[in-house]
Write a protein that holds these residues in place. Structure first.
Motif, PDB file in Angstrom:
ATOM      1  N   MET A   1       0.828  -1.205   0.000  1.00  0.00           N
ATOM      2  CA  MET A   1       0.000   0.000   0.000  1.00  0.00           C
ATOM      3  C   MET A   1       0.863   1.256   0.000  1.00  0.00           C
ATOM      4  O   MET A   1       0.663   2.169  -0.802  1.00  0.00           O
ATOM      5  N   ARG A   2       1.814   1.317   0.908  1.00  0.00           N
ATOM      6  CA  ARG A   2       2.639   2.528   1.032  1.00  0.00           C
ATOM      7  C   ARG A   2       3.483   2.746  -0.222  1.00  0.00           C
ATOM      8  O   ARG A   2       3.625   3.886  -0.686  1.00  0.00           O
ATOM      9  N   SER A   3       4.051   1.665  -0.770  1.00  0.00           N
ATOM     10  CA  SER A   3       4.860   1.828  -1.980  1.00  0.00           C
ATOM     11  C   SER A   3       3.992   2.222  -3.162  1.00  0.00           C
ATOM     12  O   SER A   3       4.483   2.821  -4.128  1.00  0.00           O
ATOM     13  N   GLY A   4       2.703   1.905  -3.110  1.00  0.00           N
ATOM     14  CA  GLY A   4       1.784   2.287  -4.175  1.00  0.00           C
ATOM     15  C   GLY A   4       1.146   3.647  -3.962  1.00  0.00           C
ATOM     16  O   GLY A   4       0.261   4.043  -4.715  1.00  0.00           O
ATOM     17  N   GLY A   5       1.588   4.372  -2.932  1.00  0.00           N
ATOM     18  CA  GLY A   5       1.093   5.718  -2.707  1.00  0.00           C
ATOM     19  C   GLY A   5      -0.219   5.787  -1.954  1.00  0.00           C
ATOM     20  O   GLY A   5      -0.855   6.844  -1.907  1.00  0.00           O
ATOM     21  N   ILE A   6      -0.664   4.684  -1.349  1.00  0.00           N
ATOM     22  CA  ILE A   6      -1.903   4.680  -0.565  1.00  0.00           C
ATOM     23  C   ILE A   6      -1.572   5.058   0.872  1.00  0.00           C
ATOM     24  O   ILE A   6      -0.877   4.319   1.577  1.00  0.00           O
ATOM     25  N   ASN A   7      -2.084   6.210   1.326  1.00  0.00           N
ATOM     26  CA  ASN A   7      -1.723   6.733   2.641  1.00  0.00           C
ATOM     27  C   ASN A   7      -2.828   6.568   3.685  1.00  0.00           C
ATOM     28  O   ASN A   7      -2.797   7.207   4.740  1.00  0.00           O
ATOM     29  N   THR A   8      -3.802   5.728   3.408  1.00  0.00           N
ATOM     30  CA  THR A   8      -4.891   5.503   4.360  1.00  0.00           C
ATOM     31  C   THR A   8      -4.327   5.105   5.724  1.00  0.00           C
ATOM     32  O   THR A   8      -3.496   4.191   5.801  1.00  0.00           O
ATOM     33  N   PRO A   9      -4.751   5.777   6.812  1.00  0.00           N
ATOM     34  CA  PRO A   9      -4.230   5.380   8.134  1.00  0.00           C
ATOM     35  C   PRO A   9      -4.683   3.968   8.507  1.00  0.00           C
ATOM     36  O   PRO A   9      -5.814   3.580   8.236  1.00  0.00           O
ATOM     37  N   VAL A  10      -3.763   3.216   9.128  1.00  0.00           N
ATOM     38  CA  VAL A  10      -3.997   1.791   9.409  1.00  0.00           C
ATOM     39  C   VAL A  10      -3.778   1.489  10.878  1.00  0.00           C
ATOM     40  O   VAL A  10      -2.730   1.813  11.449  1.00  0.00           O
ATOM     41  N   LEU A  11      -4.791   0.860  11.495  1.00  0.00           N
ATOM     42  CA  LEU A  11      -4.646   0.287  12.834  1.00  0.00           C
ATOM     43  C   LEU A  11      -4.385  -1.205  12.673  1.00  0.00           C
ATOM     44  O   LEU A  11      -5.254  -1.941  12.185  1.00  0.00           O
ATOM     45  N   MET A  12      -3.192  -1.645  13.029  1.00  0.00           N
ATOM     46  CA  MET A  12      -2.855  -3.063  12.941  1.00  0.00           C
ATOM     47  C   MET A  12      -3.361  -3.774  14.191  1.00  0.00           C
ATOM     48  O   MET A  12      -3.257  -3.247  15.309  1.00  0.00           O
ATOM     49  N   ILE A  13      -3.926  -4.971  14.001  1.00  0.00           N
ATOM     50  CA  ILE A  13      -4.455  -5.772  15.101  1.00  0.00           C
ATOM     51  C   ILE A  13      -3.849  -7.156  15.018  1.00  0.00           C
ATOM     52  O   ILE A  13      -3.877  -7.780  13.946  1.00  0.00           O
ATOM     53  N   SER A  14      -3.289  -7.647  16.132  1.00  0.00           N
ATOM     54  CA  SER A  14      -2.580  -8.920  16.049  1.00  0.00           C
ATOM     55  C   SER A  14      -2.536  -9.635  17.397  1.00  0.00           C
ATOM     56  O   SER A  14      -2.567  -8.992  18.453  1.00  0.00           O
ATOM     57  N   ALA A  15      -2.436 -10.963  17.319  1.00  0.00           N
ATOM     58  CA  ALA A  15      -2.189 -11.749  18.527  1.00  0.00           C
ATOM     59  C   ALA A  15      -0.699 -11.725  18.874  1.00  0.00           C
ATOM     60  O   ALA A  15      -0.312 -12.147  19.970  1.00  0.00           O
ATOM     61  N   LEU A  16       0.138 -11.245  17.957  1.00  0.00           N
ATOM     62  CA  LEU A  16       1.577 -11.131  18.217  1.00  0.00           C
ATOM     63  C   LEU A  16       1.803  -9.878  19.054  1.00  0.00           C
ATOM     64  O   LEU A  16       1.643  -8.760  18.566  1.00  0.00           O
ATOM     65  N   SER A  17       2.168 -10.091  20.306  1.00  0.00           N
ATOM     66  CA  SER A  17       2.138  -8.969  21.242  1.00  0.00           C
ATOM     67  C   SER A  17       3.510  -8.501  21.726  1.00  0.00           C
ATOM     68  O   SER A  17       3.580  -7.500  22.444  1.00  0.00           O
ATOM     69  N   ASP A  18       4.588  -9.200  21.345  1.00  0.00           N
ATOM     70  CA  ASP A  18       5.872  -8.764  21.906  1.00  0.00           C
ATOM     71  C   ASP A  18       6.348  -7.482  21.229  1.00  0.00           C
ATOM     72  O   ASP A  18       5.864  -7.092  20.158  1.00  0.00           O
ATOM     73  N   VAL A  19       7.292  -6.842  21.857  1.00  0.00           N
ATOM     74  CA  VAL A  19       7.736  -5.514  21.411  1.00  0.00           C
ATOM     75  C   VAL A  19       8.264  -5.562  19.987  1.00  0.00           C
ATOM     76  O   VAL A  19       7.959  -4.687  19.156  1.00  0.00           O
ATOM     77  N   ASP A  20       9.061  -6.579  19.651  1.00  0.00           N
ATOM     78  CA  ASP A  20       9.640  -6.661  18.307  1.00  0.00           C
ATOM     79  C   ASP A  20       8.560  -6.691  17.231  1.00  0.00           C
ATOM     80  O   ASP A  20       8.689  -6.057  16.174  1.00  0.00           O
ATOM     81  N   GLU A  21       7.485  -7.443  17.477  1.00  0.00           N
ATOM     82  CA  GLU A  21       6.418  -7.530  16.473  1.00  0.00           C
ATOM     83  C   GLU A  21       5.683  -6.197  16.339  1.00  0.00           C
ATOM     84  O   GLU A  21       5.324  -5.785  15.237  1.00  0.00           O
ATOM     85  N   ARG A  22       5.457  -5.525  17.460  1.00  0.00           N
ATOM     86  CA  ARG A  22       4.773  -4.229  17.390  1.00  0.00           C
ATOM     87  C   ARG A  22       5.629  -3.217  16.625  1.00  0.00           C
ATOM     88  O   ARG A  22       5.123  -2.451  15.810  1.00  0.00           O
ATOM     89  N   VAL A  23       6.929  -3.254  16.883  1.00  0.00           N
ATOM     90  CA  VAL A  23       7.836  -2.341  16.177  1.00  0.00           C
ATOM     91  C   VAL A  23       7.852  -2.658  14.683  1.00  0.00           C
ATOM     92  O   VAL A  23       7.834  -1.757  13.828  1.00  0.00           O
ATOM     93  N   ARG A  24       7.877  -3.954  14.334  1.00  0.00           N
ATOM     94  CA  ARG A  24       7.858  -4.334  12.909  1.00  0.00           C
ATOM     95  C   ARG A  24       6.600  -3.821  12.215  1.00  0.00           C
ATOM     96  O   ARG A  24       6.650  -3.321  11.088  1.00  0.00           O
TER      97      ARG A  24
END
Length: 226
Positions: free
Chosen positions: A67-90
């Protein structure tokens, strides 16, 4: 009405999101796999998105990068069961604007989307000019028609910015000379015609609906002058 895209493979979670956001007056579209979600995100206009991190067919991180490389700037809330800091940062470094971990409170999810919407609208008002699929980023001075980046000369950029700021309004030759070249008279040259012709070739490319129109004997207009 605010339009939301929810990309979520778990139907129970998706229905919870849809029910909560509908109660807040949002119109929600749902995609249950990554490939369909990316297709919707790239072709339809949404005000904000929720995006599951782990999806069938295409991972959430890949969706947001494309999306970002295609110029789509829609704000995104990511939701995940992956909760550790590294995954959130990624998730955030891939282009996400916020990150929630499962399980989550639906009211908090809706509140976070409202924050993203407010932040995005303020930013967009200050830095972006848009008409149809044409947009100018005033900070980077980049110009796009859909996913296609346009390379403009400085004069072409000033001309297009002036037309975008006044889309739908007929701009006379005198108005254009004053704003773009600083002349307070029509010097009687074909300077404007040459630059309009070059802009047309770049803005109204093959397959695009023409946006720049000539108003015979008067000037030019971006869009429909009515």
């Amino acid at each position: 009405m605010t339009k939301v895209l929810t990309i979520e493979d778990d139907e129970t979670t998706a229905q919870e999101i849809i029910a909560e956001l509908s109660n807040h007056g949002f119109e929600v579209e749902w995609a249950s796999n990554g490939r369909d979600g990316l297709s919707k995100a790239m072709t339809d206009a949404y005000d904000v998105m929720t995006l599951d991190r782990m999806l069938p067919e295409l991972d959430g991180l890949e969706i947001i990068r494309k999306m970002r490389s295609g110029g789509i700037n829609t704000p995104v809330l990511m939701i995940s069961a992956l909760s550790d800091v590294d995954e959130r940062v990624r998730g955030l470094r891939a282009g996400g604007d916020d990150y929630m971990t499962k399980p989550f409170a639906s009211e908090e999810m809706a509140a976070r989307l409202e924050v993203l919407l407010r932040r995005h609208r303020v930013t967009a008002r200050e830095t972006m000019l848009r008409f149809d699929t044409l947009e100018i980023d005033l900070l980077t001075r980049s110009v796009r028609r859909g996913t296609r980046e346009l390379r403009l000369s400085p004069a072409e950029y000033r001309l297009l910015e002036f037309m975008l700021r006044n889309s739908g309004q007929v701009l006379t030759r005198t108005m254009i000379f004053e704003e773009v070249w600083g002349y307070h008279f029509d010097p009687g040259t074909n300077l404007i015609d040459v630059h309009i012709a070059r802009l047309r070739r770049k803005v109204d490319g093959p397959g695009n609906i023409p946006l720049i129109e000539t108003v015979r004997g008067v000037g030019y207009v971006l869009g429909d002058a009515g």
